[in-house]
Design a protein around this motif. Structure first.
Motif, PDB file in Angstrom:
ATOM      1  N   ARG A 175      59.615  38.265  45.909  1.00 30.02           N
ATOM      2  CA  ARG A 175      59.278  38.211  44.820  1.00 30.02           C
ATOM      3  C   ARG A 175      57.870  37.381  44.736  1.00 30.02           C
ATOM      4  N   LEU A 176      57.264  37.482  43.701  1.00 27.44           N
ATOM      5  CA  LEU A 176      55.812  36.992  43.549  1.00 27.44           C
ATOM      6  C   LEU A 176      55.852  36.306  42.112  1.00 27.44           C
ATOM      7  N   ALA A 177      54.862  35.152  42.005  1.00 28.48           N
ATOM      8  CA  ALA A 177      54.456  34.501  40.699  1.00 28.48           C
ATOM      9  C   ALA A 177      53.015  34.572  40.497  1.00 28.48           C
ATOM     10  N   VAL A 178      52.449  35.175  39.761  1.00 32.50           N
ATOM     11  CA  VAL A 178      51.352  35.349  39.515  1.00 32.50           C
ATOM     12  C   VAL A 178      50.593  34.820  38.335  1.00 32.50           C
ATOM     13  N   TYR A 179      49.856  33.509  38.297  1.00 31.80           N
ATOM     14  CA  TYR A 179      49.336  32.768  37.322  1.00 31.80           C
ATOM     15  C   TYR A 179      47.744  33.350  36.974  1.00 31.80           C
ATOM     16  N   GLY A 180      47.350  33.605  35.710  1.00 31.41           N
ATOM     17  CA  GLY A 180      46.212  33.941  35.278  1.00 31.41           C
ATOM     18  C   GLY A 180      45.826  35.393  35.100  1.00 31.41           C
ATOM     19  N   SER A 181      47.142  36.071  35.124  1.00 30.83           N
ATOM     20  CA  SER A 181      46.930  37.403  34.935  1.00 30.83           C
ATOM     21  C   SER A 181      47.965  37.954  33.836  1.00 30.83           C
ATOM     22  N   ASN A 182      48.136  39.253  34.000  1.00 30.49           N
ATOM     23  CA  ASN A 182      49.317  39.696  32.514  1.00 30.49           C
ATOM     24  C   ASN A 182      49.694  40.739  33.257  1.00 30.49           C
ATOM     25  N   CYS A 183      51.016  41.386  32.813  1.00 30.02           N
ATOM     26  CA  CYS A 183      51.848  42.581  33.426  1.00 30.02           C
ATOM     27  C   CYS A 183      50.948  43.737  33.307  1.00 30.02           C
ATOM     28  N   ALA A 184      50.259  43.835  32.316  1.00 28.23           N
ATOM     29  CA  ALA A 184      49.315  45.238  32.399  1.00 28.23           C
ATOM     30  C   ALA A 184      48.306  45.325  33.850  1.00 28.23           C
ATOM     31  N   GLU A 185      47.608  44.162  34.167  1.00 26.74           N
ATOM     32  CA  GLU A 185      46.595  44.250  35.236  1.00 26.74           C
ATOM     33  C   GLU A 185      47.372  44.310  36.246  1.00 26.74           C
ATOM     34  N   ILE A 186      48.783  43.547  36.700  1.00 24.72           N
ATOM     35  CA  ILE A 186      49.219  43.695  37.901  1.00 24.72           C
ATOM     36  C   ILE A 186      49.797  45.128  37.909  1.00 24.72           C
ATOM     37  N   GLY A 187      50.575  45.793  36.945  1.00 30.70           N
ATOM     38  CA  GLY A 187      51.234  46.972  37.005  1.00 30.70           C
ATOM     39  C   GLY A 187      49.846  48.103  37.547  1.00 30.70           C
ATOM     40  N   ALA A 227      44.738  32.658  49.055  1.00 30.35           N
ATOM     41  CA  ALA A 227      45.497  33.793  48.449  1.00 30.35           C
ATOM     42  C   ALA A 227      45.628  34.845  49.493  1.00 30.35           C
ATOM     43  N   ASP A 228      44.416  34.900  50.353  1.00 32.54           N
ATOM     44  CA  ASP A 228      44.491  35.976  51.135  1.00 32.54           C
ATOM     45  C   ASP A 228      45.794  36.197  52.103  1.00 32.54           C
ATOM     46  N   THR A 229      46.375  35.036  52.305  1.00 25.88           N
ATOM     47  CA  THR A 229      47.577  35.044  53.180  1.00 25.88           C
ATOM     48  C   THR A 229      48.783  35.675  52.540  1.00 25.88           C
ATOM     49  N   VAL A 243      46.469  42.056  47.727  1.00 27.12           N
ATOM     50  CA  VAL A 243      45.566  42.938  47.043  1.00 27.12           C
ATOM     51  C   VAL A 243      45.118  42.457  45.361  1.00 27.12           C
ATOM     52  N   VAL A 244      45.882  41.638  45.013  1.00 28.00           N
ATOM     53  CA  VAL A 244      45.670  41.180  43.847  1.00 28.00           C
ATOM     54  C   VAL A 244      44.682  40.033  43.963  1.00 28.00           C
ATOM     55  N   ALA A 245      44.906  39.311  44.956  1.00 27.31           N
ATOM     56  CA  ALA A 245      43.884  38.243  45.401  1.00 27.31           C
ATOM     57  C   ALA A 245      42.656  38.652  45.591  1.00 27.31           C
ATOM     58  N   ARG A 246      42.367  39.738  46.211  1.00 24.21           N
ATOM     59  CA  ARG A 246      41.228  40.569  46.651  1.00 24.21           C
ATOM     60  C   ARG A 246      40.571  41.037  45.483  1.00 24.21           C
ATOM     61  N   GLU A 247      41.167  41.649  44.492  1.00 23.22           N
ATOM     62  CA  GLU A 247      40.643  42.071  43.452  1.00 23.22           C
ATOM     63  C   GLU A 247      40.076  41.017  42.721  1.00 23.22           C
ATOM     64  N   ALA A 248      40.890  39.790  42.169  1.00 19.71           N
ATOM     65  CA  ALA A 248      40.596  38.812  41.573  1.00 19.71           C
ATOM     66  C   ALA A 248      39.141  38.113  41.777  1.00 19.71           C
ATOM     67  N   ARG A 249      39.024  37.939  43.149  1.00 20.54           N
ATOM     68  CA  ARG A 249      38.136  37.426  43.691  1.00 20.54           C
ATOM     69  C   ARG A 249      36.507  38.410  43.494  1.00 20.54           C
ATOM     70  N   ALA A 250      36.960  39.535  43.512  1.00 19.80           N
ATOM     71  CA  ALA A 250      35.713  40.589  43.365  1.00 19.80           C
ATOM     72  C   ALA A 250      35.395  40.604  41.995  1.00 19.80           C
ATOM     73  N   ALA A 251      36.529  40.462  40.963  1.00 21.06           N
ATOM     74  CA  ALA A 251      35.974  40.323  39.661  1.00 21.06           C
ATOM     75  C   ALA A 251      35.671  38.772  39.167  1.00 21.06           C
ATOM     76  N   ARG A 252      35.807  37.797  39.963  1.00 21.49           N
ATOM     77  CA  ARG A 252      35.608  36.456  39.805  1.00 21.49           C
ATOM     78  C   ARG A 252      36.399  35.867  38.608  1.00 21.49           C
ATOM     79  N   HIS A 253      37.788  36.215  38.723  1.00 24.19           N
ATOM     80  CA  HIS A 253      38.846  35.658  37.950  1.00 24.19           C
ATOM     81  C   HIS A 253      39.437  34.682  38.403  1.00 24.19           C
ATOM     82  N   SER A 254      40.173  33.633  37.834  1.00 27.85           N
ATOM     83  CA  SER A 254      40.886  32.574  38.390  1.00 27.85           C
ATOM     84  C   SER A 254      42.439  32.914  38.489  1.00 27.85           C
ATOM     85  N   VAL A 255      42.784  33.560  39.453  1.00 26.00           N
ATOM     86  CA  VAL A 255      44.107  33.795  39.660  1.00 26.00           C
ATOM     87  C   VAL A 255      44.776  33.303  40.796  1.00 26.00           C
ATOM     88  N   GLU A 256      46.014  32.680  40.484  1.00 24.87           N
ATOM     89  CA  GLU A 256      46.952  32.212  41.626  1.00 24.87           C
ATOM     90  C   GLU A 256      48.129  33.022  42.018  1.00 24.87           C
TER      91      GLU A 256
END
Length: 615
Positions: free
Chosen positions: A258-270, A302-304, A237-250
């Motif tokens: 357990r996930l590690a998300v680079y290029g985002s913040n706690c508010a967006e992931i929450g 990231a889709d996987t 879900v995070v990867a799909r929304e990042a591509r839709a918004a054209r944000h660089s997220v890993e």
């Protein structure tokens, strides 16, 4: 400056080498971190540099390999693991013993104790030190010779944050004075926080050689740590929304839930998790390790739920030259090995072999051996037990008639193979080498001690001195005990006291040397004790059978014939001394001891010259 060129370890059978073609530099005046995960080859690389393991390559310490440095302790300070040493030895005693080995003044011990913060703990035993104090003592041992280069393997392992801060502050102070510091670590955050230069290795090969600023920018990035029972779903879900918004997220899945998300913040992931009804158990900002660089195309999309977004992969490809995903040969390695091609990682010409050379023995061997022997309570305890046992046996033997006075003074009953004083001398001789192999202070990384002639001679001299001292004290104590219990008329000076004294001294020194040589050959104190007991139990009966056979020849006139062979004129009184020595050697015990010592000396030389003992 420390230069490592083409370091390659010797692989075991069909396994790949722990270190392969590793080339890097640790400049002077800077702290260099050798970074790698457990099993990456950090310790193996350090041991190759220090010539502790066989392999190929070369390491230069200010332009010279270690074996060409006259006094290595004054050029390179080493800390590999815990401090080896006898648990009963004091902190100050350990350092003073190593001062004699390094050839530095004994006052240096107190100076380094002050530097590492152990000035008030100099009398504490090594066996009672905590992990932090042990690390401080190890650093004191490394600084003892005032070296230019410090090589340390995981120096902060097991330390508290306060001790960690103190340790790296001291390393930075050493580098600020122009020294070179190289330490191995497995923590990228620690390397970024404490080092000026970071060399990253993975599976024994160079991955990155960077300044700490570039290392922190390319390797360490802010990330959001997420723990959820639906990690694959949230990652997708995070990867799909990042591509839709054209944000660089890993998004990287680091384990179950357990996930590690680079290029985002706690508010967006929450917010994303709330909109899709995904429960979240943990959501926190932290500094993440992106891991060593890998060739492009090896990470999935990231889709996987387990890969990276394409834009991040392109960013890593652009930084590949800086990070060194495929290590290119340095100018130093190309100059050293002309056959190496710029586009070829493999060596077309093998680097020079690294030979495991014997460590240099103590520069002041007699002083070292005295401090080693007197630095623990064992020597005093053995002497006290021997004297007490000898006095008691002497008094008990005098209760019955028929025991000769020499046996009374030696406290040598017929039931014992050897008197207590001789057994004590043999035990001290066995411990002289036995403790060296059990607690190798001279060559901690090699697991043994150097077999230099100077060290052997020092041990022989010091052990002989202890043997003569114990023998003399035993006779004096026995005589005084007999006088006290039975009166002065029992103890009289024998007429042949010189011959008896020479035999007593020869027996004590011979047994001490037998224990010392046997322990040196077999590398254990128990073998030394066995060699001492084997003389009266096994060798003496064989010699007695030889002497019991009828003799067809006589040695009468031996001194005269020796005088004829000598190129100098012996004095007339020498005949008596030659006969006395011959009579001592002709005794079964003397002959057996002489035979045993001859065999042990030959065995010691054979194992030393033939290289039967691995260094």
């Amino acid at each position: 400056m420390l230069q490592a060129i083409g370091l390659t370890s010797t692989p075991r059978r069909d396994a790949r080498p722990a270190v392969g073609d590793l080339t890097f530099e640790a400049p002077s005046g800077r702290v260099t971190a050798l970074l790698g995960s457990p099993g990456a080859g950090k310790t193996a690389a350090l041991r190759l540099m220090l010539e502790l393991d066989a392999g190929r390559g070369v390491a230069y310490f200010r332009g010279r390999p270690l074996h060409r440095i006259p006094h290595p302790a004054r050029e390179v300070g080493v800390l590999l693991g815990d401090v080896p040493g006898h648990p009963s030895r004091t902190v100050r005693g350990q350092l003073r013993m190593l001062c004699a080995a390094a050839g530095v003044p004994v006052s240096r011990a107190d100076e380094v104790l002050e530097v590492v913060g152990l000035a008030g703990l100099g009398d504490q035993r090594l066996g009672t030190l905590s992990v932090g104090m042990d690390r401080r003592l190890g650093l004191a041992c490394a600084l003892l010779g005032d070296p230019h280069t410090l090589v340390l393997d995981e120096p902060a392992e097991g330390l508290s944050p306060r001790e960690n801060s103190w340790l790296y502050g001291l390393l930075r102070a050493h580098a600020a004075q122009g020294g070179t510091v190289l330490y191995a670590t497995g923590d990228p955050k620690e390397a970024a926080r404490t080092a000026d230069h970071v060399v990253t290795i993975d599976e024994g090969r160079l991955v990155a050689d960077q300044d700490v600023v570039d290392f922190a920018r390319t390797r360490l990035r802010p990330r959001v740590a997420v723990r959820t029972p639906h990690a694959p779903r949230l990652a997708a879900v995070v990867a799909r929304e990042a591509r839709a918004a054209r944000h660089s997220v890993e998004v990287v899945q680091e384990g179950s839930g357990r996930l590690a998300v680079y290029g985002s913040n706690c508010a967006e992931i929450g917010d994303t998790a709330y909109r899709h009804g995904i429960p979240v158990h943990q959501l926190a900002d932290e500094i993440g390790d992106t891991g060593p660089a890998v060739p492009p195309g090896t990470r999935t999309d990231a889709d996987t739920g387990t890969g990276t977004e394409a834009q991040v992969g392109e960013e890593r490809t652009e930084n590949g030259a800086r990070q060194g995903a495929v290590p290119a040969p340095t100018a130093a390695s190309a100059a050293s090995f002309p056959g190496r091609q710029a586009s070829d990682v493999a060596l077309s010409e093998l680097p020079p072999p690294i030979q495991v050379r014997p460590a240099r023995g103590p520069l002041r061997p007699i002083r070292y051996e005295l401090r080693r022997s007197l630095g623990v309570r064992t020597t005093a305890a053995i002497t006290a037990v021997v004297l007490l046992t000898s006095a008691v046996l002497s008094v008990l033997l005098a209760r019955t008639d028929g025991t000769a006075l020499p046996r009374l003074l030696a406290a040598w009953p017929e039931l014992l193979p050897l008197p207590p004083a001789v057994l004590g001398a043999g035990l001290l001789g066995a411990l002289s080498f036995g403790d060296e192999f059990r607690y190798p202070a001279l060559a901690a990384g090699r697991g043994t001690v150097p077999r230099r002639l100077g060290l052997l001679v020092a041990k022989l001299l010091v052990t002989a001195g202890f043997a003569l001292l114990i023998a003399a004290l035993a006779v004096v104590c026995d005589a005084q005990s007999l006088r006290l219990v039975y009166g002065p008329e029992l103890v009289k000076v024998p007429e042949n006291y010189l011959a008896l004294g020479a035999s007593w001294a020869g027996l004590s020194v011979g047994c001490a040397w037998a224990g010392l040589l046997a322990a040196g050959v077999f590398r254990v104190a128990g073998a030394g004790i066995a060699a001492v007991l084997a003389v009266p139990v096994l060798v003496v009966p064989l010699v007695q059978k030889v002497f019991a056979a009828p003799s067809a020849r006589s040695v009468t006139g031996l001194p005269g014939r020796l005088r004829e062979l000598a190129w100098w004129q012996l004095p007339q009184d020498a005949d008596r001394w030659v006969l006395a020595v011959a009579q001592v050697v002709a005794q079964p015990v003397g002959a057996a001891l002489t035979l045993s010592l001859s065999v042990l000396v030959c065995a010691y030389l054979f194992t030393s010259l033939r290289g039967k003992v691995r260094w």
